[in-house]
Scaffold this motif. Structure first.
Motif, PDB file in Angstrom:
ATOM      1  N   ILE A  12      50.183  41.847  35.829  1.00 58.59           N
ATOM      2  CA  ILE A  12      48.735  41.863  35.591  1.00 58.59           C
ATOM      3  C   ILE A  12      48.036  42.022  36.941  1.00 58.59           C
ATOM      4  CG2 ILE A  12      46.779  40.629  34.598  1.00 58.59           C
ATOM      5  CD1 ILE A  12      48.815  38.959  32.991  1.00 58.59           C
ATOM      6  N   ALA A  13      47.391  43.131  37.152  1.00 59.41           N
ATOM      7  CA  ALA A  13      46.699  43.367  38.422  1.00 59.41           C
ATOM      8  C   ALA A  13      45.574  42.339  38.606  1.00 59.41           C
ATOM      9  CB  ALA A  13      46.127  44.782  38.449  1.00 59.41           C
ATOM     10  N   GLY A  14      45.531  41.741  39.797  1.00 60.79           N
ATOM     11  CA  GLY A  14      44.483  40.767  40.101  1.00 60.79           C
ATOM     12  C   GLY A  14      44.839  39.344  39.743  1.00 60.79           C
ATOM     13  N   ALA A  15      45.986  39.125  39.072  1.00 55.20           N
ATOM     14  CA  ALA A  15      46.405  37.772  38.683  1.00 55.20           C
ATOM     15  C   ALA A  15      47.557  37.304  39.573  1.00 55.20           C
ATOM     16  CB  ALA A  15      46.840  37.747  37.228  1.00 55.20           C
ATOM     17  N   GLU A  21      42.712  42.639  32.998  1.00 57.00           N
ATOM     18  CA  GLU A  21      42.520  43.199  34.336  1.00 57.00           C
ATOM     19  C   GLU A  21      41.065  43.595  34.564  1.00 57.00           C
ATOM     20  OE1 GLU A  21      46.983  45.109  35.170  1.00 57.00           O
ATOM     21  OE2 GLU A  21      45.369  46.370  34.355  1.00 57.00           O
ATOM     22  N   ARG A  22      40.433  44.134  33.523  1.00 58.54           N
ATOM     23  CA  ARG A  22      39.023  44.506  33.643  1.00 58.54           C
ATOM     24  C   ARG A  22      38.161  43.258  33.880  1.00 58.54           C
ATOM     25  NH1 ARG A  22      36.459  47.966  28.834  1.00 58.54           N
ATOM     26  NH2 ARG A  22      37.963  49.424  29.700  1.00 58.54           N
ATOM     27  N   ILE A  23      38.440  42.185  33.153  1.00 53.64           N
ATOM     28  CA  ILE A  23      37.663  40.950  33.304  1.00 53.64           C
ATOM     29  C   ILE A  23      37.894  40.335  34.682  1.00 53.64           C
ATOM     30  CG2 ILE A  23      37.402  38.584  32.454  1.00 53.64           C
ATOM     31  CD1 ILE A  23      37.999  39.654  29.639  1.00 53.64           C
ATOM     32  N   LEU A  24      39.145  40.294  35.137  1.00 51.96           N
ATOM     33  CA  LEU A  24      39.432  39.731  36.458  1.00 51.96           C
ATOM     34  C   LEU A  24      38.746  40.544  37.564  1.00 51.96           C
ATOM     35  CD1 LEU A  24      43.230  38.819  36.108  1.00 51.96           C
ATOM     36  CD2 LEU A  24      41.262  37.271  36.047  1.00 51.96           C
ATOM     37  N   ALA A  25      38.714  41.848  37.404  1.00 46.75           N
ATOM     38  CA  ALA A  25      38.025  42.689  38.395  1.00 46.75           C
ATOM     39  C   ALA A  25      36.537  42.369  38.444  1.00 46.75           C
ATOM     40  CB  ALA A  25      38.260  44.167  38.081  1.00 46.75           C
ATOM     41  N   ASP A  26      35.926  42.147  37.272  1.00 42.24           N
ATOM     42  CA  ASP A  26      34.501  41.779  37.246  1.00 42.24           C
ATOM     43  C   ASP A  26      34.276  40.409  37.904  1.00 42.24           C
ATOM     44  OD1 ASP A  26      33.904  44.123  35.942  1.00 42.24           O
ATOM     45  OD2 ASP A  26      33.870  43.228  33.922  1.00 42.24           O
ATOM     46  N   LEU A  27      35.187  39.486  37.694  1.00 44.61           N
ATOM     47  CA  LEU A  27      35.038  38.166  38.310  1.00 44.61           C
ATOM     48  C   LEU A  27      35.154  38.222  39.837  1.00 44.61           C
ATOM     49  CD1 LEU A  27      37.106  35.935  35.838  1.00 44.61           C
ATOM     50  CD2 LEU A  27      34.651  35.781  36.306  1.00 44.61           C
ATOM     51  N   GLN A  28      36.013  39.095  40.314  1.00 41.81           N
ATOM     52  CA  GLN A  28      36.207  39.218  41.762  1.00 41.81           C
ATOM     53  C   GLN A  28      35.114  40.052  42.408  1.00 41.81           C
ATOM     54  OE1 GLN A  28      40.191  40.773  42.039  1.00 41.81           O
ATOM     55  NE2 GLN A  28      41.144  38.853  41.327  1.00 41.81           N
ATOM     56  N   GLY A  29      34.309  40.705  41.591  1.00 42.04           N
ATOM     57  CA  GLY A  29      33.192  41.493  42.110  1.00 42.04           C
ATOM     58  C   GLY A  29      33.654  42.749  42.796  1.00 42.04           C
TER      59      GLY A  29
END
Length: 219
Positions: free
Chosen positions: A157-160, A211-219
């Motif tokens: 999972i990218a970003g995790a 991955e889309r949600i994690l990207a939004d959280l990381q800005g």
């Protein structure tokens, strides 16, 4: 020869005059020379009010509770009907916000949830949890319970930093993708209706959505 003593009588006649002269030399009477009295007001005298000394008031705050949760967007701000439809290829109704409590592996935490329903097909729920939302045990990425399910690590999972994929071992299909970072535990849950034919790959679709949600959280 008998001589009459008239001198004392003369002296007696002069006594009133001497007395009168003597009166002019005496000091004036003290009462007569006292300074005039200042007239007093007719208004009644009001006793001066005594102001009590102010006593400082001590305000004691209630003890603070557990550390506040990390500032995270609400789940329904991270997932919308449009993004769910695009990612999973289904048409869903409006978002429904909620909360939930999860207990796994000796830990317990609260989550902020957002659910979407594709009628007669599947319900998709996004759950967001921060470190301060853990009510028992330390924040982390616990492995989901394996009762009636198959659980595998999900390290792609990218970003995790950690992740898990849990799927029921018998129909109907129920699955959970758990993706974690240092500041968020994210669950994407799929609950399919019994006997339905679903398109696509639920695991890959869930990973792409996370991955889309994690990207939004990381800005």
């Amino acid at each position: 020869m008998h001589v009459r003593r008239t001198l004392p009588a003369a002296l007696l006649l002069l006594a009133p005059v001497l007395a009168a002269c003597g009166d002019g030399d005496e000091a004036p009477d003290a009462d007569a020379t006292s300074s005039p009295t200042t007239p007093t007001s007719d208004a009644p005298t009001t006793p001066s009010a005594t102001t009590p000394s102010a006593t400082p008031t001590t305000v004691t705050s209630a003890p603070s509770s557990a550390p506040p949760a990390a500032t995270l967007p609400a789940a329904c701000d991270l997932a919308t009907s449009e993004s769910v439809a695009k990612n999973f290829g289904v048409t869903v109704g409006p978002a429904e916000a909620g909360t939930d409590t999860t207990r796994e592996g000796g830990r317990a935490w609260k989550s902020n949830d957002c659910s979407f329903e594709a009628k007669d097909l599947v319900e998709i729920t996004v759950k967001v949890t921060g470190p301060g939302d853990f009510t028992k045990g330390a924040f982390g990425c616990p492995q989901p319970a394996e009762t009636g399910a198959i659980v595998d690590p999900a390290d792609d999972i990218a970003g995790a930093t950690d992740g898990w994929w849990k799927v029921s071992d018998a129909p109907p299909l129920e699955a959970t993708l758990r993706a974690c970072t240092a500041g968020v535990l994210l669950d994407v849950e799929l609950d399919y209706e019994d006997g339905v034919d679903y398109q696509g790959d639920p695991r890959n679709d869930s990973i792409a959505f996370a991955e889309r949600i994690l990207a939004d959280l990381q800005g």
